[in-house]
Design a protein around this motif. Structure first.
Motif, PDB file in Angstrom:
ATOM      1  N   SER A 138      -0.040   5.234  -1.616  1.00 12.91           N
ATOM      2  CA  SER A 138      -0.201   6.128  -0.161  1.00 12.91           C
ATOM      3  C   SER A 138       0.814   7.352  -0.667  1.00 12.91           C
ATOM      4  O   SER A 138       0.397   8.714  -0.334  1.00 12.91           O
ATOM      5  CB  SER A 138       0.137   5.778   0.983  1.00 12.91           C
ATOM      6  OG  SER A 138      -0.937   4.653   1.570  1.00 12.91           O
TER       7      SER A 138
ATOM      8  N   SER B 182       0.685  -1.178  -0.019  1.00 10.50           N
ATOM      9  CA  SER B 182       0.061   0.019  -0.129  1.00 10.50           C
ATOM     10  C   SER B 182       0.825   1.415  -0.048  1.00 10.50           C
ATOM     11  O   SER B 182       0.345   2.305  -0.125  1.00 10.50           O
ATOM     12  CB  SER B 182      -0.944  -0.114   1.411  1.00 10.50           C
ATOM     13  OG  SER B 182      -1.748  -1.033   1.229  1.00 10.50           O
TER      14      SER B 182
ATOM     15  N   PRO C 185      -4.604   8.227   9.274  1.00 10.05           N
ATOM     16  CA  PRO C 185      -3.550   8.220   8.470  1.00 10.05           C
ATOM     17  C   PRO C 185      -2.708   9.638   8.559  1.00 10.05           C
ATOM     18  O   PRO C 185      -1.610   9.723   8.508  1.00 10.05           O
ATOM     19  CB  PRO C 185      -4.052   8.298   7.012  1.00 10.05           C
ATOM     20  CG  PRO C 185      -5.447   7.603   7.066  1.00 10.05           C
ATOM     21  CD  PRO C 185      -5.926   7.907   8.570  1.00 10.05           C
TER      22      PRO C 185
ATOM     23  N   VAL D 296      -7.586  10.093   3.762  1.00 11.87           N
ATOM     24  CA  VAL D 296      -6.381  10.682   3.576  1.00 11.87           C
ATOM     25  C   VAL D 296      -6.339  12.059   3.659  1.00 11.87           C
ATOM     26  O   VAL D 296      -7.278  12.673   3.254  1.00 11.87           O
ATOM     27  CB  VAL D 296      -5.898  10.296   2.141  1.00 11.87           C
ATOM     28  CG1 VAL D 296      -4.754  11.215   1.946  1.00 11.87           C
ATOM     29  CG2 VAL D 296      -5.601   8.802   2.175  1.00 11.87           C
TER      30      VAL D 296
ATOM     31  N   LEU E 155      -7.597   4.825   3.418  1.00 13.50           N
ATOM     32  CA  LEU E 155      -6.690   3.860   3.672  1.00 13.50           C
ATOM     33  C   LEU E 155      -6.948   2.693   4.815  1.00 13.50           C
ATOM     34  O   LEU E 155      -7.754   3.126   5.716  1.00 13.50           O
ATOM     35  CB  LEU E 155      -5.243   4.288   4.102  1.00 13.50           C
ATOM     36  CG  LEU E 155      -4.716   5.515   3.122  1.00 13.50           C
ATOM     37  CD1 LEU E 155      -3.252   6.210   3.992  1.00 13.50           C
ATOM     38  CD2 LEU E 155      -4.524   5.150   1.925  1.00 13.50           C
TER      39      LEU E 155
END
Length: 417
Positions: A262, A258, A412, A367, A375
């Motif tokens: 990201s 991931s 996040p 995010v 996420l």
């Protein structure tokens, strides 16, 4: 159902992605699942199959800094490092080891408990009506120690579990033999942990859940996602296999893979692969009654459909390198020691990637700076256990609902800036 129906693109068809998709569909949303290899191709297939509600104590307990160097140079310890990878690992490792203290261990355990503490019920709710229920086996779980002194060396971890309501019973001597007769006589102490469970075939289970997503009108696309499409700070789709798939929200749930997406969203999440290994013994001569964690080797023996799986070990070596031989050999020796009379028809091997953040807490949420991008990854050793709860939280957030829990611990944004 939510007031606004959305088309949500879920990137990653492991347990977190598939759970998110099912809960989104139940809330009335349209879902497209995108995965490079298809459902349950990675760790969602190869894990220990344990619904480990009590596995809330992170690897980074007090004393790890002192123990780790010795473990790395002992071939009988379940910690391995590809030394050529060390320069790349070091920045992550320094942050990771910074949490190896009592206060952080308790804080991390609290955050993990709220994700995995009701795992069996979470899986039952997720799988209801999907056809995947057949693989969920609610039952207790055993942690096997050499003796009482060995167990008492883990007193801090057990005190944390007890503080969170994890129920367990100590078994010694004849009581242990009565509970589990398959183990070596060298194992003289056990802890029977209640209210746990197992998945008797993790790969088949996650594939059945993914098939239900498709049966309910979802779309499954096998392709590699190279980018998240954004317009005016809003996620509007993904680029996959050279094409654009448009949507109203995007979830990144690719486990240890991931990090790249990201970063494209402006977040440099400190993520590493804790490479895990398993051996499977097909048509074994004996089968434990329940899953067993063999504490001396930090691996789990789990009864599965037609075979016994031994899963464990931590190896740091990144996402690119193939399997190492030493972890397999260690697992082989450890199984032989724990079950010396075991015979079997065939043995198979597997290596996969557990996604680990520096603080051992998963990343779950929107995010910062990109509306509609979410996420859901970083569960290290408890991805299967925590997948359903994580998926439900993400579906609630996407649907504009507020889950009844403190989500700041998983946000996040804790890694932003």
């Amino acid at each position: 159902m939510s007031d606004t129906k959305k088309h949500v693109i879920v990137v990653g068809a492991g347990i977190v992605g598939v759970s998110t998709a099912i809960w989104l569909q139940r809330d009335g949303h349209q879902v497209t699942l995108v995965d490079r290899e298809g459902p349950a191709a990675g760790t969602s297939y190869g894990n220990a199959g344990l619904l480990a509600s009590g596995s809330i104590v992170p690897v980074t307990g007090p004393g790890l800094i002192g123990k780790a160097p010795k473990m790395l140079f002992d071939p009988d310890q379940p910690l391995f490092l590809r030394w050529s990878y060390l320069p790349k690992l070091l920045p992550w490792l320094f942050k990771y080891l910074g949490h190896a203290n009592a206060a952080d261990t308790k804080r991390i355990a609290s955050a993990l408990y709220d994700i995995i503490g009701d795992s069996v019920a979470d899986h039952q709710a997720l799988a209801a009506g999907t056809g995947a229920e057949q693989w969920i086996k609610p039952q207790e779980y055993m942690v096997a120690y050499n003796d009482r002194a060995h167990y008492e060396g883990d007193a801090f971890a057990w005190s944390i579990r007890q503080a969170h309501g994890v129920q367990f019973e100590e078994l010694e001597g004849a009581a242990l033999g009565e509970q589990e007769a398959t183990l070596s006589d060298d194992i003289k102490f056990g802890v029977r942990v209640l209210n746990h469970g197992r998945i008797s075939d993790p790969g088949a289970y996650v594939k059945a859940l993914a098939a239900h997503v498709v049966a309910e009108g979802g779309t499954l696309v096998q392709a590699e996602v190279s980018d998240i499409v954004r317009e005016n700070g809003v996620a509007t789709g993904v680029r996959a296999g050279g094409e654009t798939i448009s949507g109203d929200a995007v979830v990144v749930a690719m486990g240890a893979w991931s990090g790249k997406l990201s970063k494209l969203l402006g977040l440099d999440i400190p993520l590493e692969s804790e490479r895990g290994y398993h051996l499977e013994f097909w048509e074994p001569s004996k089968m434990p009654k329940t899953p067993i964690m063999v504490a001396s080797g930090k691996f789990v023996l789990t009864p599965m459909e037609g075979r016994l799986r031994a899963a464990g070990v931590v190896e740091f070596g990144g996402l690119e390198a193939g399997p190492s031989r030493a972890p397999f050999e260690l697992l082989r020796r450890a199984v032989r020691k724990a079950m010396p009379d075991l015979t079997f028809k065939e043995e198979t091997e597997w290596m996969g990637h557990r996604p680990a953040t520096t603080d051992s807490i998963p990343v779950i949420g929107e995010v910062p700076g990109t509306r509609g991008a979410y996420l859901g990854y970083g569960h290290q050793h408890v991805g299967l256990t925590g997948g359903p709860k994580t998926g439900r939280i993400l579906a609630q957030l996407i649907g504009g609902k507020k889950p009844n829990m403190d989500l700041t611990r998983y946000s996040p944004s804790r890694f932003a800036g």
